[in-house]
Design an enzyme around this catalytic site. Structure first.
Site, PDB file in Angstrom:
ATOM      1  N   ASP A 144       6.525  -3.315   9.175  1.00 52.37           N
ATOM      2  CA  ASP A 144       7.078  -4.488   9.857  1.00 52.37           C
ATOM      3  C   ASP A 144       7.164  -5.690   8.938  1.00 52.37           C
ATOM      4  O   ASP A 144       7.810  -6.687   9.262  1.00 52.37           O
ATOM      5  CB  ASP A 144       6.248  -4.838  11.093  1.00 52.37           C
ATOM      6  CG  ASP A 144       4.776  -5.055  10.771  1.00 52.37           C
ATOM      7  OD1 ASP A 144       4.460  -5.926   9.949  1.00 52.37           O
ATOM      8  OD2 ASP A 144       3.938  -4.335  11.359  1.00 52.37           O
ATOM      9  N   GLU A 173       5.595   2.727   2.774  1.00 56.68           N
ATOM     10  CA  GLU A 173       5.754   2.978   4.204  1.00 56.68           C
ATOM     11  C   GLU A 173       6.308   4.381   4.425  1.00 56.68           C
ATOM     12  O   GLU A 173       7.326   4.755   3.843  1.00 56.68           O
ATOM     13  CB  GLU A 173       6.687   1.934   4.816  1.00 56.68           C
ATOM     14  CG  GLU A 173       7.206   2.246   6.212  1.00 56.68           C
ATOM     15  CD  GLU A 173       6.117   2.393   7.254  1.00 56.68           C
ATOM     16  OE1 GLU A 173       6.108   3.427   7.956  1.00 56.68           O
ATOM     17  OE2 GLU A 173       5.274   1.480   7.367  1.00 56.68           O
ATOM     18  N   ASP A 184       5.369   9.226   1.703  1.00 59.37           N
ATOM     19  CA  ASP A 184       3.960   9.451   2.000  1.00 59.37           C
ATOM     20  C   ASP A 184       3.073   8.550   1.140  1.00 59.37           C
ATOM     21  O   ASP A 184       2.996   8.721  -0.085  1.00 59.37           O
ATOM     22  CB  ASP A 184       3.636  10.924   1.747  1.00 59.37           C
ATOM     23  CG  ASP A 184       2.240  11.300   2.195  1.00 59.37           C
ATOM     24  OD1 ASP A 184       1.433  10.394   2.495  1.00 59.37           O
ATOM     25  OD2 ASP A 184       1.950  12.509   2.250  1.00 59.37           O
ATOM     26  N   GLY A 185       2.393   7.587   1.780  1.00 62.97           N
ATOM     27  CA  GLY A 185       1.507   6.688   1.050  1.00 62.97           C
ATOM     28  C   GLY A 185       0.352   7.411   0.394  1.00 62.97           C
ATOM     29  O   GLY A 185      -0.081   7.052  -0.703  1.00 62.97           O
ATOM     30  N   ASP A 209      -2.481  -1.103   6.074  1.00 59.89           N
ATOM     31  CA  ASP A 209      -1.938  -1.611   7.345  1.00 59.89           C
ATOM     32  C   ASP A 209      -1.338  -0.423   8.089  1.00 59.89           C
ATOM     33  O   ASP A 209      -0.123  -0.226   8.132  1.00 59.89           O
ATOM     34  CB  ASP A 209      -0.888  -2.678   7.062  1.00 59.89           C
ATOM     35  CG  ASP A 209      -0.414  -3.395   8.313  1.00 59.89           C
ATOM     36  OD1 ASP A 209      -0.874  -3.027   9.418  1.00 59.89           O
ATOM     37  OD2 ASP A 209       0.429  -4.300   8.199  1.00 59.89           O
TER      38      ASP A 209
END
Length: 417
Positions: free
Chosen positions: A215, A235, A267-268, A290
């Protein structure tokens, strides 16, 4: 049509016996209750069932109302009653009348136990699906919700269900897999402490990794620190970023298109593992996790193994910050996450605050081998904020920084090492 549907299951009723077996007595009681509620009786039908195995039969009743209906059935052998009240709210709001009717009937039947449900039916505007009640389950036993005036977006992405709503309370609201993520009017409760607790404690954060945060709220807060030269936003779901650009500019304030931001859709966990395995991999002063909750696609990003890989990405004096769920509704999850963090980092500082959108006191944590945000005095926090030209914050300040680490006893006991 838009309306309110109320149901109640009553057990151990201690009312007069006639109300369980006599259709005339039951009908008379219902008429009085309908009249007292202000609803309009149009017609009615009652049927008494025959005896069964020596037990008296129950009564089924249906009352046609101008506003919709009342239906009920008695179970004398169980001292039980089922109630069903529905009212249409198209031309006027009859909700209070429906509530009174149900409450009066329940009081008359005097149950020892009861289970009630309230369902918002339909919408004033079927195209926008306005007046939808959005519920989120905090655990298996507790839920809370808000009313939406308009559903702006609904889509099934590759990873999750994504919804954007317009709400009277919070403005635009983003929900993923039925869970509130962020909203226009309360995002500062979450993003400001999540970011500034670690960033202000760091002498001069230059490189930052945000895992999740599609976001843009965490990135926007981090860019308030003028020393930040590079921010990698990893993200998983590109559709979240697209929806944020489209609907949530008041949250990201253009940070998603800031030239200092590197957007990595994917994929983080894989990104962190790759960088940790390389001697020349990316290294960061602050890492912000986050993420969605641990029982979502982000589950592997809450493990000891992942925390250890993140630790390898930290520059000397670096720190990570993350949310650790609710110590009220998911205490065991909080306990496990704190144990995992402490097994990796030398300094782990849990903190907490009430987040209105999440409906509860919420846990967060900052972890490092050398940086201790709890050691920072309020005056020093204010000095650094002024020195960095950070103004206009709506939640975070020097006194709040210190207060975040003042844990209630139940939370302190939960997270003590």
């Amino acid at each position: 049509m838009q309306g309110l549907h109320l149901t109640a299951d009553l057990y151990g009723c201690r009312c007069e016996t006639a109300l369980m077996t006599d259709a005339v007595a039951l009908a008379d009681m219902c008429r009085r209750a309908v009249q007292a509620s202000g609803l309009t009786l149009v017609d009615e039908k009652y049927h008494t069932f025959p005896e069964w195995q020596g037990q008296p039969g129950g009564v089924t009743g249906a009352v046609l109302l101008a506003e919709s209906h009342l239906a009920l059935h008695t179970w004398p052998e169980r001292a039980g009653v089922t109630l069903d009240v529905y009212v249409c709210n198209f031309s006027t709001d009859n909700s209070a009348k429906a509530e009174r009717l149900l409450n009066d009937l329940m009081a008359t039947f005097a149950p020892q136990q009861c289970i009630t449900n309230r369902i918002l039916r339909g919408s004033r505007d079927p195209q926008s699906q306005s007046d939808e009640l959005l519920l989120e389950w905090l655990n298996d036993h507790s839920a809370f919700g808000f009313k939406a005036t308009r559903r702006l977006e609904t889509m099934r992405t590759r990873y999750q269900q994504l919804e954007v709503f317009e709400t009277p309370q919070w403005g635009r609201l983003l929900r993923l897999d039925g869970r509130y993520m962020t909203s226009e009017r309360d995002e500062f409760f979450y993003h400001e402490p999540m970011v500034h607790v670690a960033a202000i404690a760091h002498e001069q954060p230059r490189t930052v990794l945000v895992v999740g945060g599609g976001d843009g709220g965490s990135a926007e807060e981090m860019f308030k620190h003028p020393s930040v030269q590079r921010l990698v936003l990893a993200e998983l779901d590109g559709d979240v970023v697209d929806m944020a650009r489209k609907y949530l500019p008041s949250i990201h304030h253009g940070s998603l298109d800031d030239p200092r931001l590197e957007l990595r859709i994917g994929d983080g966990a894989a990104y962190v593992a790759e960088q940790a395995s390389r001697s020349d991999g990316d290294r960061f002063d602050v890492v912000v996790l986050d993420l969605t909750d641990p029982d979502t696609p982000a589950q592997q990003l809450y493990t000891r193994e992942f925390f250890a890989q993140v630790r390898q990405l930290l520059r000397p004096g670096g720190a990570i910050t993350l949310h650790i769920s609710s110590p009220i509704f998911t205490p065991e999850r909080v306990r496990q996450l704190m144990a995992a963090l402490r097994s990796v980092f030398g300094i782990v500082r849990p903190f907490g605050l009430y987040v209105p959108l999440y409906g509860t006191y919420w846990g967060m944590a900052c972890a490092s081998d050398t940086l201790d945000p709890a050691a920072l005095e309020p005056a020093e926090v204010e000095r650094r904020l002024a020195e960095r030209g950070i103004a206009g914050l709506r939640y975070y300040n020097g006194e709040v920084h210190r207060a975040l680490f003042a844990l209630p006893n139940y939370y302190r006991e939960l997270v003590q090492g």
